[in-house]
Scaffold this motif. Sequence first.
Motif, mmCIF file in Angstrom:
data_model
loop_
_atom_site.group_PDB
_atom_site.id
_atom_site.type_symbol
_atom_site.label_atom_id
_atom_site.label_comp_id
_atom_site.label_asym_id
_atom_site.label_seq_id
_atom_site.Cartn_x
_atom_site.Cartn_y
_atom_site.Cartn_z
ATOM 1 N N ASP A 149 0.855 -1.184 0.000
ATOM 2 C CA ASP A 149 0.000 0.000 0.000
ATOM 3 C C ASP A 149 0.891 1.235 0.000
ATOM 4 O O ASP A 149 1.613 1.488 0.960
ATOM 5 C CB ASP A 149 -0.910 -0.011 1.230
ATOM 6 N N THR A 150 0.873 2.012 -1.097
ATOM 7 C CA THR A 150 1.722 3.192 -1.215
ATOM 8 C C THR A 150 0.865 4.422 -1.504
ATOM 9 O O THR A 150 -0.337 4.323 -1.735
ATOM 10 C CB THR A 150 2.752 3.021 -2.354
ATOM 11 N N SER A 151 1.517 5.581 -1.509
ATOM 12 C CA SER A 151 0.808 6.821 -1.823
ATOM 13 C C SER A 151 0.293 6.824 -3.256
ATOM 14 O O SER A 151 -0.596 7.594 -3.608
ATOM 15 C CB SER A 151 1.739 8.024 -1.606
ATOM 16 N N GLY B 180 9.012 2.275 -2.463
ATOM 17 C CA GLY B 180 7.558 2.410 -2.504
ATOM 18 C C GLY B 180 7.081 3.662 -1.791
ATOM 19 O O GLY B 180 6.193 4.361 -2.267
ATOM 20 N N ALA B 181 7.701 3.964 -0.642
ATOM 21 C CA ALA B 181 7.306 5.148 0.124
ATOM 22 C C ALA B 181 7.624 6.442 -0.613
ATOM 23 O O ALA B 181 6.934 7.450 -0.444
ATOM 24 C CB ALA B 181 7.996 5.142 1.490
ATOM 25 N N GLN C 154 10.535 -1.182 0.221
ATOM 26 C CA GLN C 154 9.666 -0.309 1.014
ATOM 27 C C GLN C 154 10.107 1.142 0.939
ATOM 28 O O GLN C 154 9.273 2.056 0.894
ATOM 29 C CB GLN C 154 9.624 -0.811 2.462
#
Length: 438
Positions: free
Chosen positions: A305-307, A337-338, A334
């Motif tokens: 789940d990312t922005s 992704g962030a 991660q």
Amino acid sequence: MLFCLLPGIFSLLGLHRPIVQFKLSDIGEGIMEVTVKEWYVKEGDKVSQFDSICEVQSDKASVTITSRYDGVIKKLYYDVDATAFVGKPLVDIETESGSGEISEEDVVETPAMAQEEHTHQEIKGHKTQATPAVRRLAIENNIKLSEVVGTGKDGRILKEDILNFLAKQTGAILPPTPFQEIQTPPPAPAAAPAAAKPVSTKAAVKPPPATPKPVFTGKDVTEPLKGFQKAMVKTMTVALKIPHFGYCDEVDLSRLVALRSELKPLAESRGVRLSYMPFFIKAASLGLHHFPILNASHNIGLAMDTSQGLLVPNVKNVQLLSVLEIALELNRLQVLGASGQLGTADLMGGTFTLSNIGSIGGTYAKPVILPPEVAIGALGKIQVLPRFDAAGQVVPAHIMKVSWSADHRIIDGATMCRFSNLWREYLENPASMVLDLK
């Protein structure tokens, strides 16, 4: 002396240096359009070869477009969030004289993680090369550019080099804090001084920009699908044609919880943040050896789940990696992704997927298969629940629910059940994984 006066004479005569329409070339995967996410230059800026010009997002990945020329930006053809098309101009560049034959192709850079790994070394004796955007990112994260190895032309430091440096150092984008203080916060003591509070990894990741409050006008608004949302529509439309078979079970992770607690400080001393996911992924890989019909090569994806929405990067060749190596790779994914920097190499090639929905909430799910894969698992949250031990006594146990979906055209229920049982046994008795590790 005459040569020194030539530029001024050309200017007085109204002669200008050639202007090149810098076009968006084919970036592969059949992509014909992208969304412009960020400009690193503005009209009037001077650029050199391999300077970052903009970041664009396709329905598969984010990539950085870099300049092929030395010159001055004369025109930007798109606003942020506008759709740019392959073969159409991105910018006009007034090229410097003597820069060689003019070519109308651009340079596309995928994240530097796909390139050969570099060790840290101090750059001495020459000026570090980086764009203002890269320097800003380094300053925000208290990184000395002299400590980062550039993978661009002539050692130029790219944004991906900064992200790679962060991933190797901490596993997350963190403020300047000694590593020994980076840990999951224990229960708050009664009178702990504010300065002694540990910094949590989760809290240290740069928060997404604040979302403005919606203004209700009473009018319908049509929002076009772009980027990864557009890709999800295509993927789920194909997935709808797959006859899904579902299977659910629960796993007692009590021994794994104890093992992770024991190994976590050791992993942190090596610069790796150790979650439960590396164990889940490694257990899946070991199980897939016995059930190759589910997955031939072990590029195990993690739904993230990312922005930018739901993305599924994957860890390549899990069967060749240790639990610690898987954890390090997850840390890197991660971080990317962030920051919205997952590239095509990270997102493509997945062969089996685990979705950790429990990190947000919930116990059971009905995961949707990502074609052309044939199975996917959804992991629920870990709960402490009463269970009976071998002596018939009620004891607290760390229970996690797992929900599997399989393509029933290929996978029958018995196969999925046997694989799930083996995966569960590895996790309920994590020491048993040692017997099958290579």
